[in-house]
Design a protein around this motif. Sequence first.
Motif, PDB file in Angstrom:
ATOM      1  N   GLN A   9      10.874  22.961  18.475  1.00 35.60           N
ATOM      2  CA  GLN A   9      12.106  23.565  19.052  1.00 35.60           C
ATOM      3  C   GLN A   9      11.940  25.066  18.423  1.00 35.60           C
ATOM      4  O   GLN A   9      10.781  25.568  17.397  1.00 35.60           O
ATOM      5  N   ILE A  10      12.816  26.022  19.196  1.00 35.26           N
ATOM      6  CA  ILE A  10      12.621  27.559  19.099  1.00 35.26           C
ATOM      7  C   ILE A  10      14.008  27.721  18.791  1.00 35.26           C
ATOM      8  O   ILE A  10      14.955  27.570  19.589  1.00 35.26           O
ATOM      9  N   ASP A  11      14.354  28.400  17.519  1.00 31.32           N
ATOM     10  CA  ASP A  11      15.831  28.571  17.224  1.00 31.32           C
ATOM     11  C   ASP A  11      15.911  29.959  17.717  1.00 31.32           C
ATOM     12  O   ASP A  11      17.090  30.524  18.089  1.00 31.32           O
ATOM     13  N   HIS A  12      15.038  31.027  17.697  1.00 30.02           N
ATOM     14  CA  HIS A  12      15.231  32.320  18.207  1.00 30.02           C
ATOM     15  C   HIS A  12      13.912  32.866  18.482  1.00 30.02           C
ATOM     16  O   HIS A  12      12.794  32.519  18.133  1.00 30.02           O
ATOM     17  N   PHE A  50       9.001  33.239  27.308  1.00 29.44           N
ATOM     18  CA  PHE A  50      10.421  32.689  26.822  1.00 29.44           C
ATOM     19  C   PHE A  50      10.320  32.962  25.311  1.00 29.44           C
ATOM     20  O   PHE A  50      11.261  33.054  24.545  1.00 29.44           O
ATOM     21  N   ARG A  51       9.147  32.281  24.400  1.00 23.14           N
ATOM     22  CA  ARG A  51       8.999  32.228  23.130  1.00 23.14           C
ATOM     23  C   ARG A  51       9.204  33.761  22.509  1.00 23.14           C
ATOM     24  O   ARG A  51      10.009  33.918  21.672  1.00 23.14           O
ATOM     25  N   PHE A  60      18.598  30.109  23.582  1.00 19.13           N
ATOM     26  CA  PHE A  60      18.128  29.405  22.291  1.00 19.13           C
ATOM     27  C   PHE A  60      19.154  28.778  21.525  1.00 19.13           C
ATOM     28  O   PHE A  60      20.473  29.355  21.766  1.00 19.13           O
ATOM     29  N   PRO A  61      19.050  27.762  20.645  1.00 18.07           N
ATOM     30  CA  PRO A  61      18.018  27.014  20.521  1.00 18.07           C
ATOM     31  C   PRO A  61      17.391  26.246  21.646  1.00 18.07           C
ATOM     32  O   PRO A  61      18.260  26.095  22.459  1.00 18.07           O
ATOM     33  N   ARG A  62      16.263  25.972  21.675  1.00 18.78           N
ATOM     34  CA  ARG A  62      15.661  25.343  22.800  1.00 18.78           C
ATOM     35  C   ARG A  62      14.120  24.531  22.566  1.00 18.78           C
ATOM     36  O   ARG A  62      13.354  25.221  21.682  1.00 18.78           O
ATOM     37  N   ASP A  98      16.404  21.344  27.674  1.00 16.50           N
ATOM     38  CA  ASP A  98      15.210  21.127  26.927  1.00 16.50           C
ATOM     39  C   ASP A  98      14.009  20.530  27.844  1.00 16.50           C
ATOM     40  O   ASP A  98      14.150  19.637  28.701  1.00 16.50           O
ATOM     41  N   GLY A  99      12.659  20.917  27.184  1.00 18.60           N
ATOM     42  CA  GLY A  99      11.512  20.799  28.209  1.00 18.60           C
ATOM     43  C   GLY A  99      10.653  19.806  27.370  1.00 18.60           C
ATOM     44  O   GLY A  99      11.105  18.936  26.889  1.00 18.60           O
TER      45      GLY A  99
END
Length: 327
Positions: A9-12, A50-51, A60-62, A98-99
């Motif tokens: 996961q990425i929060d930001h 994206f990141r 995000f989150p994602r 979500d991917g």
Amino acid sequence: MTATMRAVQIDHPGPPEVLQLRDVQRPVAAPGNVIIRVKAFGLNRSELHFRRGVASTGDFPRIPGIEATGVIDHAPGGEFEPGAQVMTMMGGMGRSFDGGYAEFVSVPASQVIPFTSDLPWSMLGAVPEMLQTAYGSIAVGLEAVDGQSILIRGGTSSVGLAAAVLAKRRGMTVISTTRSGARFDLLRSVGVDHPLVDTGEVAADVRKLLGDGVDGAIELVGVNVMRDTLRSTRQGGTVCFTGMLSDDWIIPEFYPMDWLPNGVRLTAYSGEAEGLPTAVLQDYLDALAEGSAVVPLGHVYQMGEIVQAHRDLEANTVGGKAVVVVD
């Protein structure tokens, strides 16, 4: 009790360290969707964008990831049998929903492509987005004809390597660029006829080889070299803008009469899952199995190595398609 899974996961937005491997809730299939048990997923530069927070879409989150390869876990609409081998890509994966950086992913059944293969998941995981982009650039962006000549600008990228494989299967003469002569052997290993060191200007070298220029060119580097790519192409030929490895994708002041040589056409390609016909995918996988084609697999990572994988992708040190296998 709610079922969980491992996912990244990425929060930001931020550097590779924002990629966090966690236990999260497993997805549940909405009407029209299927659940795929992910066996492997490829890494793509659009996921770097994206990141970093510079992508044009997404929030995000994602859980990121624009592609995934695996088997059907649940298809409530009956579109696929459980256990069927499938690939999926694009359609908002990893951006608006979500991917593929997970053990399970829920996607619309309409963007799922079935296949049958005994190849290892690490190899299969390299295929979907790479093949879709390479195939679409040649077939749609260039409308290429068998036996023509093609320039692949950014040839050691995963899409560039896949495009060379597809072009050679169509009897095309392939010129491909790299920033280092040390990577010529990699280019030749996928069938490239004429590797060139990319100094930013290759049009003169291309015309030394082919006189009037190439029939078609795939631009994978970006607009910083696209003007030179246009000048590498013959009158009546086509340049397809597909990628931007340089992260340069906007022309500040575009004057068409100056940028476009007489009679050279400029197109673009950015496809979805439907851009990869099932028959094309199966033919490619069968060719891999029999040894008449190759998959430009760079490095295989575990999910716990996702931060290092993004570091390597950012540094352009993978040498082919980066793939993460999911145990």
